[in-house]
Design an enzyme around this catalytic site. Structure first.
Site, PDB file in Angstrom:
ATOM      1  N   SER A 291      14.786 -42.053 -10.801  1.00 19.64           N
ATOM      2  CA  SER A 291      13.561 -41.306 -10.576  1.00 19.64           C
ATOM      3  C   SER A 291      13.431 -41.114  -9.073  1.00 19.64           C
ATOM      4  O   SER A 291      13.402 -42.085  -8.318  1.00 19.64           O
ATOM      5  CB  SER A 291      12.347 -42.062 -11.115  1.00 19.64           C
ATOM      6  OG  SER A 291      11.167 -41.328 -10.893  1.00 19.64           O
TER       7      SER A 291
ATOM      8  N   MET B 150      -6.092  -7.268   8.493  1.00 15.31           N
ATOM      9  CA  MET B 150      -5.558  -6.414   9.550  1.00 15.31           C
ATOM     10  C   MET B 150      -6.432  -5.174   9.708  1.00 15.31           C
ATOM     11  O   MET B 150      -7.460  -5.041   9.072  1.00 15.31           O
ATOM     12  CB  MET B 150      -4.100  -6.090   9.253  1.00 15.31           C
ATOM     13  CG  MET B 150      -3.219  -7.335   9.350  1.00 15.31           C
ATOM     14  SD  MET B 150      -1.495  -7.000   9.043  1.00 15.31           S
ATOM     15  CE  MET B 150      -1.523  -6.548   7.320  1.00 15.31           C
TER      16      MET B 150
ATOM     17  N   ARG C 167      -3.522  -1.771  -6.181  1.00 19.31           N
ATOM     18  CA  ARG C 167      -2.736  -3.005  -6.030  1.00 19.31           C
ATOM     19  C   ARG C 167      -3.137  -3.941  -7.147  1.00 19.31           C
ATOM     20  O   ARG C 167      -4.215  -3.787  -7.741  1.00 19.31           O
ATOM     21  CB  ARG C 167      -2.998  -3.655  -4.677  1.00 19.31           C
ATOM     22  CG  ARG C 167      -4.463  -4.015  -4.425  1.00 19.31           C
ATOM     23  CD  ARG C 167      -4.698  -4.435  -3.003  1.00 19.31           C
ATOM     24  NE  ARG C 167      -6.118  -4.633  -2.706  1.00 19.31           N
ATOM     25  CZ  ARG C 167      -6.626  -4.734  -1.494  1.00 19.31           C
ATOM     26  NH1 ARG C 167      -5.848  -4.649  -0.448  1.00 19.31           N
ATOM     27  NH2 ARG C 167      -7.928  -4.925  -1.315  1.00 19.31           N
TER      28      ARG C 167
ATOM     29  N   ARG D  18      -3.682   2.946   8.448  1.00 21.45           N
ATOM     30  CA  ARG D  18      -3.974   1.657   7.803  1.00 21.45           C
ATOM     31  C   ARG D  18      -2.742   0.772   7.775  1.00 21.45           C
ATOM     32  O   ARG D  18      -1.620   1.266   7.710  1.00 21.45           O
ATOM     33  CB  ARG D  18      -4.443   1.857   6.355  1.00 21.45           C
ATOM     34  CG  ARG D  18      -5.677   2.723   6.185  1.00 21.45           C
ATOM     35  CD  ARG D  18      -5.924   2.948   4.709  1.00 21.45           C
ATOM     36  NE  ARG D  18      -6.977   3.928   4.478  1.00 21.45           N
ATOM     37  CZ  ARG D  18      -8.084   3.696   3.791  1.00 21.45           C
ATOM     38  NH1 ARG D  18      -8.286   2.524   3.254  1.00 21.45           N
ATOM     39  NH2 ARG D  18      -8.982   4.641   3.625  1.00 21.45           N
TER      40      ARG D  18
ATOM     41  N   TYR E 288      13.002 -34.279 -16.072  1.00 23.86           N
ATOM     42  CA  TYR E 288      11.543 -34.240 -16.144  1.00 23.86           C
ATOM     43  C   TYR E 288      10.953 -34.289 -14.743  1.00 23.86           C
ATOM     44  O   TYR E 288      11.617 -34.657 -13.770  1.00 23.86           O
ATOM     45  CB  TYR E 288      10.996 -35.400 -16.984  1.00 23.86           C
ATOM     46  CG  TYR E 288      11.171 -36.774 -16.361  1.00 23.86           C
ATOM     47  CD1 TYR E 288      10.229 -37.284 -15.473  1.00 23.86           C
ATOM     48  CD2 TYR E 288      12.273 -37.566 -16.661  1.00 23.86           C
ATOM     49  CE1 TYR E 288      10.382 -38.536 -14.901  1.00 23.86           C
ATOM     50  CE2 TYR E 288      12.446 -38.820 -16.088  1.00 23.86           C
ATOM     51  CZ  TYR E 288      11.496 -39.294 -15.197  1.00 23.86           C
ATOM     52  OH  TYR E 288      11.656 -40.526 -14.612  1.00 23.86           O
TER      53      TYR E 288
ATOM     54  N   LYS F 259       0.828  -1.206   0.000  1.00 22.19           N
ATOM     55  CA  LYS F 259       0.000   0.000   0.000  1.00 22.19           C
ATOM     56  C   LYS F 259       0.858   1.249   0.000  1.00 22.19           C
ATOM     57  O   LYS F 259       0.650   2.179  -0.799  1.00 22.19           O
ATOM     58  CB  LYS F 259      -0.933  -0.020   1.212  1.00 22.19           C
ATOM     59  CG  LYS F 259      -1.976   1.087   1.212  1.00 22.19           C
ATOM     60  CD  LYS F 259      -2.952   0.913   2.378  1.00 22.19           C
ATOM     61  CE  LYS F 259      -3.783  -0.336   2.182  1.00 22.19           C
ATOM     62  NZ  LYS F 259      -4.706  -0.586   3.308  1.00 22.19           N
TER      63      LYS F 259
ATOM     64  N   HIS G  98      -2.796 -41.672   1.225  1.00 26.17           N
ATOM     65  CA  HIS G  98      -3.192 -42.520   0.092  1.00 26.17           C
ATOM     66  C   HIS G  98      -4.407 -41.927  -0.620  1.00 26.17           C
ATOM     67  O   HIS G  98      -4.434 -41.809  -1.847  1.00 26.17           O
ATOM     68  CB  HIS G  98      -3.512 -43.935   0.590  1.00 26.17           C
ATOM     69  CG  HIS G  98      -4.016 -44.856  -0.484  1.00 26.17           C
ATOM     70  ND1 HIS G  98      -5.371 -45.012  -0.754  1.00 26.17           N
ATOM     71  CD2 HIS G  98      -3.361 -45.614  -1.379  1.00 26.17           C
ATOM     72  CE1 HIS G  98      -5.505 -45.853  -1.745  1.00 26.17           C
ATOM     73  NE2 HIS G  98      -4.308 -46.245  -2.152  1.00 26.17           N
TER      74      HIS G  98
ATOM     75  N   GLY H 211      -8.618  -7.420   4.311  1.00 26.49           N
ATOM     76  CA  GLY H 211      -9.474  -7.634   5.465  1.00 26.49           C
ATOM     77  C   GLY H 211      -8.830  -8.320   6.645  1.00 26.49           C
ATOM     78  O   GLY H 211      -9.476  -8.576   7.657  1.00 26.49           O
TER      79      GLY H 211
ATOM     80  N   CYS I 266       9.118 -38.347  -9.362  1.00 26.83           N
ATOM     81  CA  CYS I 266       7.781 -38.902  -9.572  1.00 26.83           C
ATOM     82  C   CYS I 266       6.924 -38.878  -8.317  1.00 26.83           C
ATOM     83  O   CYS I 266       5.826 -39.423  -8.303  1.00 26.83           O
ATOM     84  CB  CYS I 266       7.867 -40.328 -10.114  1.00 26.83           C
ATOM     85  SG  CYS I 266       8.666 -41.480  -8.981  1.00 26.83           S
TER      86      CYS I 266
END
Length: 889
Positions: A774, A107, A349, A96, A861, A26, A465, A105, A841
């Site tokens: 992997s 603070m 903002r 502020r 990858y 701000k 899981h 909202g 993976c």
């Protein structure tokens, strides 16, 4: 001397937008707007460094702060021609918060500070409007009393409601100056009764009280929760902005409003917002009065737009909209006030937006030349793409939450409650929509999870899981909903005194972790053309390949649809639980010798071969990494006396013999027991059957399609070079036999999963026998921390809240510890074999922060669940752009 205070406005701008870490978003943007010539009331910012000092020194301020604040306040007085505390021409200010990232909202704010019993008369005389002055005074007492003095907000509302009732008024705007005078007197009496002290009359005391409250609000419960949810470090702190008041509540030529330079829901390039005539800022968001639209085009019958009510100010606001969007090169969220037909800017903002809006804005701004393609790719939060890939709840629908858990897999699902995987499957086959509710899931539930529209568990975390499998399937999942009690016997789930029975309908919101009773309205995902455009730009800028974790044809097809470049993990154990083959698996486990095991495995071979044929067809010409059997054998056997008896009867086995075998296979710690390559070494015939199925299936698809698959056979849980040498020799022997019988060969590779710390430590030795590594970061995280991911949910949230860990290490890779092992194994492996292929993976393969780490260490990858593939593609592009030093501030 340290500068703790930075002034802005009235030609004295000490800050700029790039100083947001010090000035907060701000404060930095107020200084920036003033610097580019926009009408910003003068003020000053107390830096975030003061917040840090405040908490470091037991809530005491730096010694030189007082003098700097007084000097900055004097500059405001000079610019406005008003004096703080003067009873004739008083200066009033707002106080502020302003952290470096927007926390709407979270603070606290105080307006009209500087009013007291004397200055309110000065404000009356200066404005010529007693009603406005006393309305402003009551607003100040109400905000200050609530924010600074800690008086319950409802106490103030009760007093106003009593006065309105006495006067027969419905709206606050109908109350007179005398009415507000009564309210103020009642407020002060009530505050003295509550706090045992009179309301402070000294403006300087008021100012420091408000400054302390703003710094204090950085540690209030809602701000702490918000930071935890959005990964905002507590040490960043907040700034405090003190600014000369401008008034939107002085009459009908005054107003206040909030607007966005584009529609934050859709991204459409239209001015979007609301305003209120004769009001102050909190009125727009408080819901006490109904805000009105900005433009005539948006006005409905009976509404008065700003364009009609305040045409000159509206025209000026349109110019500001254009100026700010061009300057910041992003959609802006703006707060403004109009005082006596003069427009003032109070905040700008980067506006929060939906994923669909984010995509559209980024693409259209790039196409219009406002930003380039790289910046468009950087603009979209990869994690937000989840909103686009799954059905979601209608945001307009009323919400009455039954219970809340972890948002384990995004999307929304509606269905009838079922408590078993078998029932989920049987009812789904009849076309019914069901939600599978379990205390926790296991691999045996896989068929029911696949059949269900969504999954709800009361135990387990974000990588339990249920969570992992649900994300892979694209099923919405709420996990770890500990507030729900599940009673399998009674077929009920209960929370907060309410009970839901089997067959009743519930709705899951996997994006928020909320559970609702009944059917909530849904919105189906709409993948726009903007999605394809942005993904194309992302693919052009990324280096990392993106694969998917998939073991079913549906998973593989979904992955390809979302742009996967192969399969990075096929978990073969999930295939073994299919009802058509589980009997053969159990027969193999119950066999007394190798011959018996081979006979059972011979029954499994055609099933397993067809599994791989289906995947190879979909992934023709692309790499498919197949992990050979990993879990301990006891997971495939029945549990409980009744189930053991049923299975023994079906297999023609003696119940006592089956009970003995179950007991023999039981382990104190199965995760570290007889699993992975240890099974393949103890029972080589298992891995031989799987290898044969892979090679025969690959040859069949190569002949059928002309596009040879690229099988990558992965040996799990390797901790020594010798384990890999033994299992590799088994697989190569089977390959030779299959190729000789077929008279054809194809390219394949053999590698291992690095999921044990020892494997990382001796990766150079293991690399001598591996074509690829992997990193199985789910288990590598467990074994590095000595932590069960299914049990960690009991204490990990406390660890994160307490700052012991910055994030859940099962959600975002622990770079300091687990990451160090990945980095070490990468260096060691490439030192021995420079061309070794390296990937990841675990579930971290779909986490943007973890993907950035993978880019930094040079992996080839990442592999993630199918529905996370677009997320990974975009995150990989952003990581590559960042790695090239191309990221803008």
């Amino acid at each position: 001397m340290t500068q703790w205070v930075y002034s802005f406005g009235a030609g004295h701008n000490e800050g700029r937008a790039e100083m947001r870490d010090l000035l907060g978003g701000k404060g930095a943007n107020l200084a920036e707007m003033a610097a580019i010539g926009l009408p910003v009331p003068p003020g000053f910012t107390i830096t975030t460094a003061v917040c840090t000092e405040f908490y470091k020194n037991n809530r005491r301020y730096p010694e030189t702060l007082l003098a700097q604040v007084r000097a900055a306040l004097a500059r405001i007085e000079q610019a406005t021609g008003r004096t703080f505390g003067d009873r004739h021409k008083p200066l009033l200010v707002s106080v502020r918060s302003g952290a470096r990232v927007s926390m709407p909202g979270m603070m606290d704010t105080v307006l009209n500070l500087g009013l007291n019993d004397a200055t309110v008369e000065g404000l009356t005389n200066a404005s010529g409007d007693a009603r406005f002055a006393w309305d402003s005074y009551r607003r100040f007492i109400q905000m200050y009393g609530s924010v600074v003095l800690g008086v319950d907000h409802h106490r103030f509302e009760e007093i106003i409601e009593h006065v309105k009732l006495d006067e027969g008024a419905i709206e606050d705007t109908a109350l007179s100056a005398q009415d507000w005078h009564r309210v103020v007197a009642a407020y002060k009496d009530m505050i003295e009764e509550e706090t045992k002290k009179p309301f402070p009359q000294d403006p300087e005391d008021q100012l420091w009280g408000a400054i302390g409250a703003v710094f204090g609000s950085w540690m209030n419960p809602r701000a702490i929760t918000y930071r935890r949810l959005h990964d905002i470090p507590a040490e960043w702190g907040t700034a405090v902005n003190v600014q000369a008041m401008v008034f939107g509540n002085m009459g009908n030529d005054c107003a206040t409003g909030v607007c966005f330079t584009r529609n934050p829901s859709t991204g459409e390039n239209v001015f979007y917002g609301e305003f209120l005539v004769n009001a102050q800022g909190e009125d727009v968001v408080a819901g006490i009065r109904t805000p009105q639209p900005l433009s005539e085009a948006q006005a409905k019958p009976g509404e008065t737009s700003m364009e009609r009510a305040l045409p000159a100010a509206y025209k000026e606001l349109l110019k500001v909209r254009e100026t700010l969007e061009k300057h910041y090169q992003d959609m802006q969220d703006i707060e403004f006030t109009v005082e006596k037909n003069t427009l003032y800017m109070l905040q700008t903002r980067s506006g929060k937006r939906t994923a669909a809006a984010s995509l559209r804005i980024a693409v259209e701004m790039a196409q219009d030349g406002l930003i380039d393609e790289k910046e468009a790719v950087r603009r979209v939060n990869p994690a937000s793409l989840d909103q686009l890939l799954h059905p979601t709840l209608d945001p307009k629908a009323a919400r009455h939450v039954f219970a809340k858990g972890l948002p384990a897999s995004p999307g929304a699902a509606v269905g009838a409650v079922v408590f078993s995987a078998d029932e989920a499957e049987s009812r789904a086959m009849k076309g019914e929509a069901v939600i599978l509710v379990r205390i926790e899931t296991s691999p045996e539930d896989i068929h029911g999870m696949h059949a269900a529209r969504g999954i709800l568990t009361t135990r387990g975390g974000m990588t339990s899981h249920a969570a992992v499998v649900a994300r892979g399937m694209g099923r919405p999942c709420v996990a770890g909903a500990g507030g729900i009690a599940v009673d399998y016997g009674a077929q009920t789930l209960s929370a907060g005194g309410r009970m839901v029975r089997a067959g009743e309908t519930i709705t899951l919101d996997g994006a928020s972790g909320e559970v609702f009773v009944g059917a909530m309205p849904m919105i189906e995902p709409q993948l726009s053309g903007d999605f394809a455009v942005l993904m194309g730009w992302a693919d052009a800028h990324r280096r990392l390949k993106v694969r998917a974790n998939a073991e079913t044809p549906l998973d593989a097809e979904t992955a390809r649809k979302f742009g996967a470049e192969g399969i990075g993990l096929c978990r073969t154990e999930h295939m073994f639980f299919d009802p058509a083959r589980i009997s053969a698996v159990r027969q193999m486990i119950m066999a007394h010798d190798e011959a018996g095991r081979r006979a059972a495995l011979e029954k499994l071979l055609p099933f397993q071969r067809e599994d791989f044929v289906a995947l190879f067809r979909i992934m023709a010409g692309l790499p498919v990494t197949i992990r050979l059997l990993d879990p301990p054998l006891h997971e495939f056997l029945p549990h409980g006396a009744q189930e053991i008896a049923e299975v023994a009867s079906a297999l023609g086995q003696d119940v006592a013999a089956m009970e003995r075998r179950v007991a023999e296979l039981a382990e104190a710690n199965p995760m570290l027991g007889h699993r992975g390559c240890r099974l393949g070494i103890s029972y080589p015939e298992i891995y031989e059957m799987q290898a044969r199925a892979i090679f025969e299936g690959a040859l069949a698809v190569a002949e059928e399609t002309g596009a040879a698959p690229v099988p990558e056979i992965m040996i799990p849980l390797v901790g020594t070079r010798r384990e890999l040498e033994i299992t590799r020799a088994q697989i190569e022997r089977v390959a030779g036999e299959v190729f000789a019988a077929a008279g054809r060969t194809l390219t394949y590779s053999i590698g291992t999963m690095i999921e044990l710390p020892r494997a990382a430590l001796v990766a150079d030795a293991i690399a001598e026998s591996a074509d690829f590594f992997s990193f199985g970061t789910n288990d590598l995280t467990q074994t590095t921390f000595g932590l069960s991911r299914d049990d960690a949910g009991k204490f990990l949230p406390h660890y994160i809240e307490s700052g012991i860990l910055p994030k859940d290490p099962f959600v975002s890779l622990d770079i300091e510890g687990v990451g160090a092992l990945v980095r070490m194994a990468t260096k060691k492996g490439r030192r021995v074999k420079p061309a070794i292929k390296l990937g990841i993976c675990g579930e971290h393969g779909g986490d943007p922060a973890s993907i950035a780490f993978c880019e930094s260490v040079g992996l080839d990858y990442v592999s993630c669940s199918p529905y996370r593939v677009p997320v990974a593609r975009l995150a990989a592009a952003q990581a590559a752009l960042g790695a090239k030093g191309d990221r803008t501030a």
